[in-house]
Design a protein around this motif. Structure first.
Motif, PDB file in Angstrom:
ATOM      1  N   MET A   1     -65.920  71.708  -1.194  1.00 48.63           N
ATOM      2  CA  MET A   1     -66.189  70.647  -2.228  1.00 48.63           C
ATOM      3  C   MET A   1     -66.761  69.364  -1.314  1.00 48.63           C
ATOM      4  N   SER A   2     -67.979  68.972  -1.873  1.00 45.43           N
ATOM      5  CA  SER A   2     -68.965  68.003  -1.095  1.00 45.43           C
ATOM      6  C   SER A   2     -67.995  66.774  -1.354  1.00 45.43           C
ATOM      7  N   LYS A   3     -68.022  65.699  -0.248  1.00 38.97           N
ATOM      8  CA  LYS A   3     -67.438  64.305  -0.555  1.00 38.97           C
ATOM      9  C   LYS A   3     -68.471  63.493  -1.296  1.00 38.97           C
ATOM     10  N   LYS A   4     -67.946  62.632  -2.249  1.00 32.18           N
ATOM     11  CA  LYS A   4     -68.783  61.873  -3.106  1.00 32.18           C
ATOM     12  C   LYS A   4     -69.416  60.815  -2.236  1.00 32.18           C
ATOM     13  N   VAL A   5     -70.387  60.330  -2.512  1.00 31.08           N
ATOM     14  CA  VAL A   5     -71.136  59.036  -1.803  1.00 31.08           C
ATOM     15  C   VAL A   5     -71.105  57.986  -3.022  1.00 31.08           C
ATOM     16  N   GLN A   6     -70.986  56.610  -2.442  1.00 26.27           N
ATOM     17  CA  GLN A   6     -71.251  55.493  -3.389  1.00 26.27           C
ATOM     18  C   GLN A   6     -72.593  55.221  -3.335  1.00 26.27           C
ATOM     19  N   TYR A   7     -72.873  54.649  -4.738  1.00 28.06           N
ATOM     20  CA  TYR A   7     -74.366  54.052  -4.702  1.00 28.06           C
ATOM     21  C   TYR A   7     -74.232  53.045  -5.580  1.00 28.06           C
ATOM     22  N   THR A  93     -79.633  36.234 -13.531  1.00 24.00           N
ATOM     23  CA  THR A  93     -78.433  37.110 -13.556  1.00 24.00           C
ATOM     24  C   THR A  93     -78.908  38.544 -13.051  1.00 24.00           C
ATOM     25  N   ILE A  94     -77.835  39.088 -12.324  1.00 28.46           N
ATOM     26  CA  ILE A  94     -77.994  40.493 -11.803  1.00 28.46           C
ATOM     27  C   ILE A  94     -76.794  41.073 -12.087  1.00 28.46           C
ATOM     28  N   LEU A  95     -76.789  42.377 -12.958  1.00 26.46           N
ATOM     29  CA  LEU A  95     -75.731  43.274 -12.987  1.00 26.46           C
ATOM     30  C   LEU A  95     -75.951  44.367 -11.958  1.00 26.46           C
ATOM     31  N   VAL A  96     -74.911  44.599 -11.042  1.00 26.01           N
ATOM     32  CA  VAL A  96     -74.884  45.431  -9.921  1.00 26.01           C
ATOM     33  C   VAL A  96     -73.792  46.581 -10.533  1.00 26.01           C
ATOM     34  N   VAL A  97     -74.148  47.787 -10.570  1.00 22.71           N
ATOM     35  CA  VAL A  97     -73.270  48.867 -10.955  1.00 22.71           C
ATOM     36  C   VAL A  97     -73.048  49.642  -9.675  1.00 22.71           C
ATOM     37  N   LYS A  98     -71.787  49.795  -9.432  1.00 23.87           N
ATOM     38  CA  LYS A  98     -71.243  50.762  -8.267  1.00 23.87           C
ATOM     39  C   LYS A  98     -70.672  51.891  -8.656  1.00 23.87           C
ATOM     40  N   ASP A  99     -71.030  52.927  -8.207  1.00 25.57           N
ATOM     41  CA  ASP A  99     -70.325  54.439  -8.739  1.00 25.57           C
ATOM     42  C   ASP A  99     -70.577  55.422  -7.491  1.00 25.57           C
ATOM     43  N   PHE A 100     -69.499  56.420  -7.772  1.00 25.46           N
ATOM     44  CA  PHE A 100     -69.614  57.711  -6.821  1.00 25.46           C
ATOM     45  C   PHE A 100     -70.193  58.829  -7.647  1.00 25.46           C
ATOM     46  N   ALA A 101     -70.750  59.678  -6.622  1.00 26.59           N
ATOM     47  CA  ALA A 101     -71.421  60.897  -7.224  1.00 26.59           C
ATOM     48  C   ALA A 101     -71.530  61.749  -5.889  1.00 26.59           C
ATOM     49  N   ASP A 102     -71.654  63.215  -6.249  1.00 24.88           N
ATOM     50  CA  ASP A 102     -71.999  64.094  -5.159  1.00 24.88           C
ATOM     51  C   ASP A 102     -73.516  63.668  -4.899  1.00 24.88           C
ATOM     52  N   LYS A 103     -73.856  63.625  -3.457  1.00 22.44           N
ATOM     53  CA  LYS A 103     -75.004  63.462  -2.966  1.00 22.44           C
ATOM     54  C   LYS A 103     -76.133  63.936  -3.775  1.00 22.44           C
ATOM     55  N   GLU A 105     -76.344  64.455  -6.779  1.00 19.46           N
ATOM     56  CA  GLU A 105     -76.203  64.154  -8.038  1.00 19.46           C
ATOM     57  C   GLU A 105     -76.502  62.495  -8.243  1.00 19.46           C
ATOM     58  N   VAL A 106     -76.667  62.205  -7.180  1.00 15.27           N
ATOM     59  CA  VAL A 106     -76.993  60.603  -7.302  1.00 15.27           C
ATOM     60  C   VAL A 106     -78.229  60.235  -8.258  1.00 15.27           C
ATOM     61  N   LYS A 107     -79.306  60.867  -8.070  1.00 11.64           N
ATOM     62  CA  LYS A 107     -80.732  60.480  -8.990  1.00 11.64           C
ATOM     63  C   LYS A 107     -80.178  60.722 -10.449  1.00 11.64           C
ATOM     64  N   ASP A 108     -79.257  61.884 -10.747  1.00 16.03           N
ATOM     65  CA  ASP A 108     -79.065  62.006 -12.211  1.00 16.03           C
ATOM     66  C   ASP A 108     -78.205  61.042 -12.683  1.00 16.03           C
ATOM     67  N   GLN A 109     -77.020  60.778 -11.855  1.00 10.35           N
ATOM     68  CA  GLN A 109     -76.096  59.731 -12.304  1.00 10.35           C
ATOM     69  C   GLN A 109     -76.848  58.385 -12.436  1.00 10.35           C
ATOM     70  N   SER A 110     -77.816  58.216 -11.594  1.00  8.84           N
ATOM     71  CA  SER A 110     -78.339  56.925 -11.672  1.00  8.84           C
ATOM     72  C   SER A 110     -79.323  56.669 -12.970  1.00  8.84           C
ATOM     73  N   GLN A 111     -79.895  57.882 -13.423  1.00 11.74           N
ATOM     74  CA  GLN A 111     -80.627  57.936 -14.546  1.00 11.74           C
ATOM     75  C   GLN A 111     -79.720  57.730 -15.687  1.00 11.74           C
ATOM     76  N   LEU A 112     -78.456  58.390 -16.062  1.00  6.73           N
ATOM     77  CA  LEU A 112     -77.470  57.996 -16.830  1.00  6.73           C
ATOM     78  C   LEU A 112     -77.149  56.636 -17.053  1.00  6.73           C
ATOM     79  N   TRP A 113     -76.777  56.027 -15.877  1.00  5.40           N
ATOM     80  CA  TRP A 113     -76.503  54.322 -15.697  1.00  5.40           C
ATOM     81  C   TRP A 113     -77.756  53.769 -16.485  1.00  5.40           C
ATOM     82  N   ASP A 114     -78.953  54.231 -16.105  1.00  2.00           N
ATOM     83  CA  ASP A 114     -80.297  53.379 -16.725  1.00  2.00           C
ATOM     84  C   ASP A 114     -80.124  53.579 -18.223  1.00  2.00           C
ATOM     85  N   TYR A 115     -79.775  54.768 -18.614  1.00  2.00           N
ATOM     86  CA  TYR A 115     -79.810  55.018 -20.224  1.00  2.00           C
ATOM     87  C   TYR A 115     -78.843  54.150 -20.744  1.00  2.00           C
ATOM     88  N   GLN A 116     -77.458  54.085 -20.073  1.00  2.00           N
ATOM     89  CA  GLN A 116     -76.417  53.334 -20.590  1.00  2.00           C
ATOM     90  C   GLN A 116     -76.675  51.839 -20.498  1.00  2.00           C
TER      91      GLN A 116
END
Length: 126
Positions: A1-7, A93-103, A105-116
């Motif tokens: 299992m790969s370790k998740k990275v923070q983005y 004002t700047i909203l900063v979202v921090k999250d973790f994902a498999d390396k 999957e970061v792009k896909d997760q970022s796109q999900l946040w963009d949508y949200q």
């Protein structure tokens, strides 16, 4: 299992920190854009999407500045965070979202946040 990275992703927002914080830290605010139904009991949010429920504990928060949550099913060191910053240069004002994902999957997760976040901006009239 790969370790998740923070983005981290930054979004400029045309909204006061106080109003934005309400959308990031209260059941009513989060239900507007993040999940179909949101409840809060004993410092644990219950988020419902299409009948599926996920729970996240509030780890830390400071009014009008940030809220950090931990999914109860995730490893202890992982969390997601909404942080509100003010640009010293533009005073924006700047909203900063921090999250973790498999390396990978970061792009896909970022796109999900963009949508949200796009939905959040629609709700606050941004």
């Amino acid at each position: 299992m790969s370790k998740k990275v923070q983005y981290e992703i930054e979004y400029p927002v045309r909204c006061s920190p106080g109003i934005l914080y309400e959308f990031l830290s209260t059941p009513a605010g989060l239900q507007e854009w993040f999940a179909d139904k949101v409840d809060l009991k004993d410092n644990v949010f219950s988020f419902s999407w299409n009948g599926s429920v996920e729970e996240a504990e509030v780890l830390e928060q400071e009014e009008d500045e940030f809220i950090r949550l931990h999914w109860l099913h995730a490893p202890k060191e992982e969390y997601f965070e909404f942080r509100i910053q003010i640009s010293e240069v533009t005073n924006e004002t700047i909203l900063v979202v921090k999250d973790f994902a498999d390396k990978r999957e970061v792009k896909d997760q970022s796109q999900l946040w963009d949508y949200q976040i796009k939905d959040l901006f629609h709700r606050i009239g941004n």
